[in-house]
Design an enzyme around this catalytic site. Sequence first.
Site, PDB file in Angstrom:
ATOM      1  N   HIS A  17       3.636  -4.835  -6.064  1.00 23.42           N
ATOM      2  CA  HIS A  17       2.884  -4.215  -5.049  1.00 23.42           C
ATOM      3  C   HIS A  17       1.424  -4.705  -5.023  1.00 23.42           C
ATOM      4  O   HIS A  17       0.799  -4.959  -6.273  1.00 23.42           O
ATOM      5  CB  HIS A  17       2.561  -2.778  -5.357  1.00 23.42           C
ATOM      6  CG  HIS A  17       1.927  -1.912  -4.332  1.00 23.42           C
ATOM      7  ND1 HIS A  17       0.579  -1.984  -3.813  1.00 23.42           N
ATOM      8  CD2 HIS A  17       2.469  -0.781  -3.617  1.00 23.42           C
ATOM      9  CE1 HIS A  17       0.392  -1.064  -2.982  1.00 23.42           C
ATOM     10  NE2 HIS A  17       1.429  -0.394  -2.435  1.00 23.42           N
ATOM     11  N   ARG A  26      -4.663  -0.234   3.015  1.00 23.90           N
ATOM     12  CA  ARG A  26      -4.586  -1.355   3.926  1.00 23.90           C
ATOM     13  C   ARG A  26      -3.914  -1.130   5.350  1.00 23.90           C
ATOM     14  O   ARG A  26      -4.649  -1.749   6.371  1.00 23.90           O
ATOM     15  CB  ARG A  26      -3.667  -2.480   3.278  1.00 23.90           C
ATOM     16  CG  ARG A  26      -4.181  -3.056   1.897  1.00 23.90           C
ATOM     17  CD  ARG A  26      -3.421  -4.213   1.405  1.00 23.90           C
ATOM     18  NE  ARG A  26      -2.189  -3.643   0.908  1.00 23.90           N
ATOM     19  CZ  ARG A  26      -1.313  -4.194   1.548  1.00 23.90           C
ATOM     20  NH1 ARG A  26      -0.971  -4.889   2.461  1.00 23.90           N
ATOM     21  NH2 ARG A  26       0.052  -3.690   0.970  1.00 23.90           N
TER      22      ARG A  26
END
Length: 577
Positions: free
Chosen positions: A238, A260
């Site tokens: 990640h 994001r």
Amino acid sequence: MLERLQTDILILGSGGAGLFAALHAHAAAPDLSITLATKGLLGKCGCTRMVQGGYNVALNPGDSIERHFMDTIEGGKWLPDQDLAWTLVTQAVVRVRELENEVGCFFDRNPDGTLHGKAFAGQTFDRTVHKGDLTGIEIINRLMEQVWKRPGVAKLEEHRALALIPARDGASVSGVLMIDVRTGGLRFVEAKAVLMATGGGPTMYRYHTPSGDKSMDGLSMALRAGLKLRDMEMVQFHPTGLLAGPDTRMTGTVLEEGLRGAGGYLLDGGMRRFMADYDPKLERATRDVVSRSIYAEMKAGRTTPNGGVYIQMSHLGPKDVAKKFKGMVDRCRDCGFDLAGGLVEVVPTAHYFMGGVQCRPDTSTEWPGLFVAGEDASGMHGANRLGGNGVANSTVFGGIAGDVMPGWIAAHPGRRAPDEDVLAAEIARAQHPFGKTPGNVHVLRERLMDLMWDEVGVVRDAAGIARGLAGLDALEAELLETGVADGDRAFNLTWHDWLNLRSLVETSRVIALAAGRRENSRGAHFRSDFPEPGDLDTSTYTVVRQGAAGLAITEEPVQFTIVRPGQSLLDVKEAAE
């Protein structure tokens, strides 16, 4: 002394897969005895509880099952088993309705009452259903309530699975050897059907998201049982693990992808937004791309004080960020960071394991009586799991396993006596450290994490993989000479640390071997000496199996059962939307 128990269905693991399997099996055959065994406490351990982002499901106008399928296949770089992927995306629709209407989950909604889907990287539609940024807690709490309401489901909490024990014929499973952590006693649970849903947990890396008790036990057991393991080189990092320094266990925990997706920026140590150097999708590129981009910035020395990069959310409005991402804001505040209004240091962190036991869409394996679901299973994601497909995977296939196992038992009645020689050998294996001089297991664990991060991590090459394999051999030899004091075995955490490390070393070796075999770059697996993806039409996946002569690794062709590279299930109009 070995205690022996019997049950009809034994479920290893109490995450989304295990709990759903228990509920479905009980509904399908309430007269069967069902035993749920978990390494920790029911509903309080495992990876599903830690899910922040959400649950991918094609529900809303403009989206479709076909679109979700194509995102999954393309995100997986054309390596997924397409029948497994199709099962995932079609049954996710069924399962999310079940979560709402039968299990009792509450998910966030739009003003018109429809389920809200937020943006996640690598997807062409905002389909990630969620409960704020604490979706896993909502799902596990509701599932746990349902399981506790069913007294027909027996619970073995704080029971560590040690080994899959074959029947005397060697061609099927008889049961599972376990340790009762509370007493230190050994138990063999004989079962007509076994579901392995122990979860993954690539905690062999310096930075990792799962809790420290996750140690790839299920895959270590499957490896020793001689089962096929596929895609073992595929470790997902990640991009945004919290980097809070070496003195807190919060380092490595995920700051979810929705940050994001909502428009968060990634900045290097000099405050420059750098993702445009690597991908036109910027911060919304897939996890593998963003992780490698951050890693490149780190290697170039353009880092923050702790050696990572920054994530910035303040430009989206601190009040809005605090409202939408309360869990993440609170987590960062606990570590001294202001996510809503300031900067937070992040680093790629080992998060999910796409590799695992090869299985069929009904969760059955090549070993009769053994089923697998959740992160222990492989094939659904190929080279890269889309964020939001993980909890969908666990709940979908856990439910399928619960549906299938009672029917399998009905078609294959009777119990299968264990191979007593294998059982005795596995008991001796578990007790091995009590015969050695006590040593420092923690130091060996630290060495493993650095070794895997440096040599078989985000970016790989042949020389590094070779160093990694040599280092693993040396580390394993030292571990086998490192003992544990043989006093009270109840809650003997040093013993369990030793067992954790042995599982991690075994699976790390398979990861490194598979990484060395794949001489191209796909998704989460990137070889700097073989940076091209190779020909998609002739794609293969790796298979590792342990036999009498040791580990054997081969490649098998991907079967394009639904769609081939260059094709799409979407028509031209839908694909252009």
